[in-house]
Scaffold this active site. Structure first.
Site, PDB file in Angstrom:
ATOM      1  NE  ARG A  46     -14.707   2.866  -6.912  1.00 19.71           N
ATOM      2  CZ  ARG A  46     -15.681   2.768  -7.250  1.00 19.71           C
ATOM      3  NH1 ARG A  46     -16.466   3.831  -7.132  1.00 19.71           N
ATOM      4  NH2 ARG A  46     -16.063   1.723  -7.923  1.00 19.71           N
ATOM      5  CE1 TYR A  98       3.852   6.518  11.783  1.00 16.63           C
ATOM      6  CE2 TYR A  98       2.156   5.352  10.159  1.00 16.63           C
ATOM      7  CZ  TYR A  98       2.548   6.319  10.833  1.00 16.63           C
ATOM      8  OH  TYR A  98       1.554   7.198  10.970  1.00 16.63           O
ATOM      9  CG  ASP A 170       6.845   0.613   5.896  1.00 17.19           C
ATOM     10  OD1 ASP A 170       7.321   1.453   4.844  1.00 17.19           O
ATOM     11  OD2 ASP A 170       6.174   1.184   6.473  1.00 17.19           O
ATOM     12  CE  LYS A 195       5.841   9.744   6.700  1.00 15.79           C
ATOM     13  NZ  LYS A 195       4.429   9.250   6.248  1.00 15.79           N
TER      14      LYS A 195
END
Length: 379
Positions: A46, A98, A170, A195
């Site tokens: 993790r 977004y 971003d 993306k």
């Protein structure tokens, strides 16, 4: 080291056990310790995993940052930044962003007493009247999704540094190939790695890149404690995708420009959004802070109602009607019912996200086929 070389080699060394050139997929949840605490940096996957660590180091190199953190999604990365805040804190962000970011800001974190100011950020000084003692974070995306607005990162960074605010950018639409916000003064760079960085529509992932040692420690604590971390298989897929990022982005930019110029004076197009046009708002800033204008193009259909917009969106044969962007295949998206459906209609329309707007993610297919597809769908 230049970008193309970093894309192929940064963070990656031949495997010390076998000499494998490609970073192995370390499909393990835990690691042998010679004695308690003697674990060579890896304890439990993790928090740390060798495949993921190679990816994080590569991503950091591409953004000219010291540290990278990979997440199971872009929203996982966004959530981790917001967890730096406490009730009563305030955030300044754009009014064109977004839909998933808007949703987590308003539907999740506003419930915990965090206030968000959604502003027109076309001029950095628009931030100033909204800064007060509670302001802690400025969150921007540029180019914006879906109207490709350009925000002056360096101009905003001057203000955030003066007021000791965290600036998060971003950088999903540009990718590190076209823009490096860290070099312009950003404190955190966020990517939806799903993306352009992944680039093949086969993995969901996010990333944060930082330079400040304490900020990295704070983010790493949340990253490890809350657990929105990706597995080694996804990390391997992204590492593989990054090796062609520079080649893909060149093709995206070339095709994006040809599509934009083809549509510029098309009789069925009312408005077109692409930062490479000289009449695009803040085109001069885009030229200054970007190394190309990317493969994202948005259009509004002249005189089209929702039904006609749906007909056009469903008529493509090469472009695929789908969520997401940045893959090698061309996609078409209807933001008001897909990516931006969580934003109230009145708020969407204020910034031009209307029912007749379509967003194109221009892929790397043969340009003649893409143009022919546009022509038949718009006929």
């Amino acid at each position: 080291m230049k970008f193309a070389t970093k894309a192929i080699h940064a963070g990656q060394e031949p495997d010390p056990t076998t000499g494998a050139v490609m970073t192995p997929i370390y499909q393990t949840s835990t690691y042998w310790q010679k004695a308690p605490g003697d674990h060579k940096g890896f304890e439990y996957s993790r928090g740390t995993n060798p495949t993921r660590k190679a990816l994080e180091d590569c991503l950091a190199a591409l953004e000219n940052a010291k540290y990278g953190l990979a997440f199971s999604s872009g929203m996982g990365a966004t959530d981790t930044v917001l967890r730096l805040l406490k009730p009563g804190d305030e955030v300044i962000t754009g009014n064109d962003l977004y839909g998933g970011s808007y949703r987590i800001f308003t539907k999740v974190y506003e419930k915990y007493g965090i206030k968000f100011h959604f502003l027109d950020l076309s001029k950095p000084e628009n931030i100033l009247p909204h800064i007060n003692e509670n302001t802690k974070l400025v969150w921007i995306e540029t180019p914006t999704n879906p109207t490709m607005r350009i925000i002056d990162i360096e101009g905003v960074a001057k203000i955030t540094k003066q007021h000791k605010l965290i600036l998060t950018v971003d950088n999903t639409f540009a990718s590190p190939y076209l823009q490096n916000p860290m070099d312009l003064g950003a404190d955190i760079v966020m990517h939806s790695v799903t993306k352009y960085i992944g680039g093949h529509s086969d993995v969901v992932m996010g990333a944060l890149l930082v330079n400040d040692d304490q900020l990295y420690k704070d983010l790493w604590f949340i990253y490890n404690a809350c657990g929105a971390t990706p597995g080694p298989q996804d990390s391997f897929l992204v590492l593989r995708g990054i090796k062609t990022l520079h080649l893909r982005m060149k093709a995206h930019c070339e095709n994006g420009e040809k599509v934009a110029r083809y549509l510029k004076n098309h009789p069925k197009i009312d408005k077109i959004y692409w930062p490479g046009f000289e009449d695009h708002p803040n085109h001069d800033i885009a030229k200054k802070q970007m190394r190309g204008f990317g493969g994202m193009v948005s259009i509004t259909l002249k005189g089209a109602d929702l039904q006609e917009t749906f007909r056009v969106a469903s008529s493509f044969k090469v472009f695929t009607l789908a969520e997401s962007l940045g893959g090698v295949e061309s996609l078409i998206n209807h933001p008001t019912t897909m990516t931006h459906g969580s934003i109230p209609k009145a708020e969407r329309e204020k910034v031009g996200v209307t029912d007749n707007l379509l967003r194109l993610s221009v892929g790397v297919e043969d340009i003649d086929d893409l143009l022919a597809d546009l022509e038949q769908a718009l006929s």
